[in-house]
Design an enzyme around this catalytic site. Sequence first.
Site, short mmCIF file in Angstrom:
data_model
loop_
_atom_site.label_atom_id
_atom_site.label_comp_id
_atom_site.label_asym_id
_atom_site.label_seq_id
_atom_site.Cartn_x
_atom_site.Cartn_y
_atom_site.Cartn_z
N GLU A 45 0.84 -1.10 0.09
CA GLU A 45 0.08 -0.07 0.14
C GLU A 45 0.94 1.16 -0.17
O GLU A 45 1.90 1.18 0.77
CB GLU A 45 -0.99 0.10 1.26
CG GLU A 45 -1.87 1.17 1.50
CD GLU A 45 -2.55 1.31 2.77
OE1 GLU A 45 -3.56 1.87 2.93
OE2 GLU A 45 -2.34 0.18 3.64
N LYS A 113 -9.32 2.67 -2.35
CA LYS A 113 -9.33 1.94 -1.20
C LYS A 113 -10.90 2.08 -0.66
O LYS A 113 -11.26 3.49 -0.60
CB LYS A 113 -8.45 2.26 -0.20
CG LYS A 113 -8.67 1.54 1.19
CD LYS A 113 -7.55 1.90 1.90
CE LYS A 113 -7.25 1.15 3.43
NZ LYS A 113 -6.13 1.80 4.18
N CYS A 149 -5.33 -3.10 1.95
CA CYS A 149 -5.49 -3.25 3.32
C CYS A 149 -6.83 -3.27 4.14
O CYS A 149 -7.24 -4.27 4.02
CB CYS A 149 -4.56 -1.93 4.10
SG CYS A 149 -3.66 -2.39 5.58
N LEU A 291 23.94 3.64 30.79
CA LEU A 291 24.05 2.25 30.98
C LEU A 291 24.10 2.29 32.63
O LEU A 291 25.17 2.46 33.07
CB LEU A 291 25.09 1.65 30.39
CG LEU A 291 25.01 0.21 30.48
CD1 LEU A 291 23.79 -0.46 29.90
CD2 LEU A 291 26.36 -0.51 29.80
N SER A 292 23.07 2.01 33.36
CA SER A 292 23.24 2.07 34.81
C SER A 292 23.29 0.97 35.46
O SER A 292 23.36 1.11 36.76
CB SER A 292 21.48 2.80 35.01
OG SER A 292 20.73 1.58 35.06
N GLY A 294 21.16 -1.25 35.45
CA GLY A 294 19.95 -1.93 35.62
C GLY A 294 19.28 -2.46 34.38
O GLY A 294 19.96 -2.59 33.30
N VAL A 295 17.97 -3.26 34.29
CA VAL A 295 17.58 -4.08 33.57
C VAL A 295 17.04 -3.36 32.30
O VAL A 295 17.22 -3.83 31.12
CB VAL A 295 16.52 -4.88 34.00
CG1 VAL A 295 15.12 -4.10 34.30
CG2 VAL A 295 16.03 -5.97 33.09
N ASP A 296 16.60 -1.84 32.36
CA ASP A 296 16.08 -1.48 31.34
C ASP A 296 17.13 -0.88 30.33
O ASP A 296 17.10 -1.14 29.17
CB ASP A 296 15.05 -0.14 31.77
CG ASP A 296 14.01 -0.52 32.45
OD1 ASP A 296 13.18 -1.49 32.21
OD2 ASP A 296 13.63 0.07 33.68
N SER A 297 17.99 -0.23 30.93
CA SER A 297 19.18 0.37 29.93
C SER A 297 20.11 -1.06 29.49
O SER A 297 20.49 -0.83 28.57
CB SER A 297 20.22 1.21 30.74
OG SER A 297 20.77 0.54 31.90
N GLU A 402 6.85 2.54 33.78
CA GLU A 402 7.18 3.70 34.31
C GLU A 402 6.56 4.91 33.78
O GLU A 402 6.11 5.90 34.37
CB GLU A 402 8.57 3.78 34.17
CG GLU A 402 9.60 2.81 35.02
CD GLU A 402 10.84 2.53 34.90
OE1 GLU A 402 11.61 1.97 35.62
OE2 GLU A 402 11.23 3.34 34.04
N LYS A 512 3.40 14.59 31.37
CA LYS A 512 4.66 14.09 30.93
C LYS A 512 5.03 13.26 29.70
O LYS A 512 5.95 13.45 28.88
CB LYS A 512 5.38 13.28 32.36
CG LYS A 512 5.58 14.02 33.35
CD LYS A 512 6.15 12.89 34.42
CE LYS A 512 7.04 13.56 35.60
NZ LYS A 512 7.37 12.40 36.50
#
Length: 543
Positions: A45, A113, A149, A291-292, A294-297, A402, A512
């Site tokens: 498409e 379409k 589509c 790069l902390s 921690g798991v996220d970074s 988060e 935020k």
Amino acid sequence: MAKLDILMAQLNTRVGDFEGNADRVLAVARRAVGERSAPVIVFPELTLSGYPPEDLLLRPSLEGRVQRTLARLRRELPAEAVVVLGYPRRRDGNLYNMAGVLTGGALVAEYAKRCLPNYQVFDEKRYFSGGDAAQLLEIAGVPVALSVCEDIWDEAPILDSAAAGAKLLLNLNASPFHRGKQRERREVVGARARTAGLPVVYVNQVGGQDELVFDGGSFAVDANGEVMASAPHFREAECWVSVEVDDGGPVRLGGTQVAPPEDLAATWEALVLGVRDYVDKNGFPGVVLGLSGGVDSALTLAVAVEALGADRVEAVMMPFRYTSSMSVEDAAEQSRLLGVRHSVISIEGAYNAFMQALAPHFEGLAPDTTEENLQARCRGVLLMSLSNKGGALVLTTGNKSELAVGYSTLYGDMAGGFDVLKDVPKTLVYALCRYRNSLGPCIPERVIDRPPSAELAPDQRDDDSLPAYPVLDDILERYVEQDESAEAIIAAGLPREQVERVVRLVDRNEYKRRQAPIGVRITRRGFGRDRRYPITSAWLPGD
């Protein structure tokens, strides 16, 4: 007996690049005629404009670009090929999402379409008028119908095509990925084929476009809805489908098949493709991230390296007095495992300078989250400065859980250009880390095993401020993705106090999220294009 050789050409197009997209079409067509005589080549498409072009469709120069590109294709496409592709086209003052057929130097058919999606990430009624009729053409004696589509998600277009005498339907797509979408597509297209008694060749776009990822996975089903040929996911591919049509007999389809990836593998591939295309299509030389330990970074770094290669990724550890030695060691170890540039920049001096400047204003006030946020903002300033100096894109590392509840700092850990995990709940972050480690050593095990902490205060843990992540993610999926009310979630057995607190946090932190960087969409409803809530509102939280 009539025979067709159909090439499903799932391309990674670039929005707005009419000339470049035409180059891709021509290259595929020239390869195809070298392999088969009189091939039928089906592209996705809006191939010429890329998808989604959004308000580029409102630019006055759009029609001229389309006309020039179509004229070029009529001149340069191999005359023996039959090429089916999508583009925007204006007719009688209305703009249509078109599928056109080019062969022998001419545009021989067009289909507008009919069904225009206007939900989730789709805004097609903002731009397009809908068509109102089936379009058939004969290719090598076979009556073939076109659709685009969303038309395949409604019964009327395929039933109209079958009633008009079609023996085969070609469906052009730009269908974005979310978890479970591959299975959903095959089930829907199979059901439509069975209802109409009409085989379908379904060709999908592949590639990242801002927060959307298109996963390809083109396929063809017979009149019983059985998949007879399929293409890979998450990469460009050119896959042949053979079609044989007997007078009065069934239409037979054949070709090779590729099994779709399992859920975690598909999610991983979507994140990788989304990062790669955002960085490359926007011309960034590479990326930099904090790069902390921690798991996220850790997961963000793993995705970035897979997407771009270690030589285009820089990891920066920015320790403070509350940073554990374990975090420093694990960040260094993961950087070593992946072979990325690794540096350490302490924020102690920057933090102390800010606190000294603010001392007269903070005198007599007890420490609170202000000091914690200041640590995050020191790190954001450092990363953005590295980006400004070297040109690398800053990847932020916040996850969907988060972001939903505002457990993040504006102009701190939210400072950057692209959030890889923006649509990845925390529980899925852990599952993806384990999946990545199953492919080879990448993330130190104690990064995954240790209790999550932002390390902004002594002995801080995420569950000091938030419900346990399995509970939080259950509440968020119900409230954000399924639109359940707070009372419905409580009735499902989740604790009232936690439910009411979480939905209040979701509602009040819209401001935020409006200021957050974009990121890869991998769920049915991500923050951003999918979920457009007002910031200022008297709506009761949790309704």
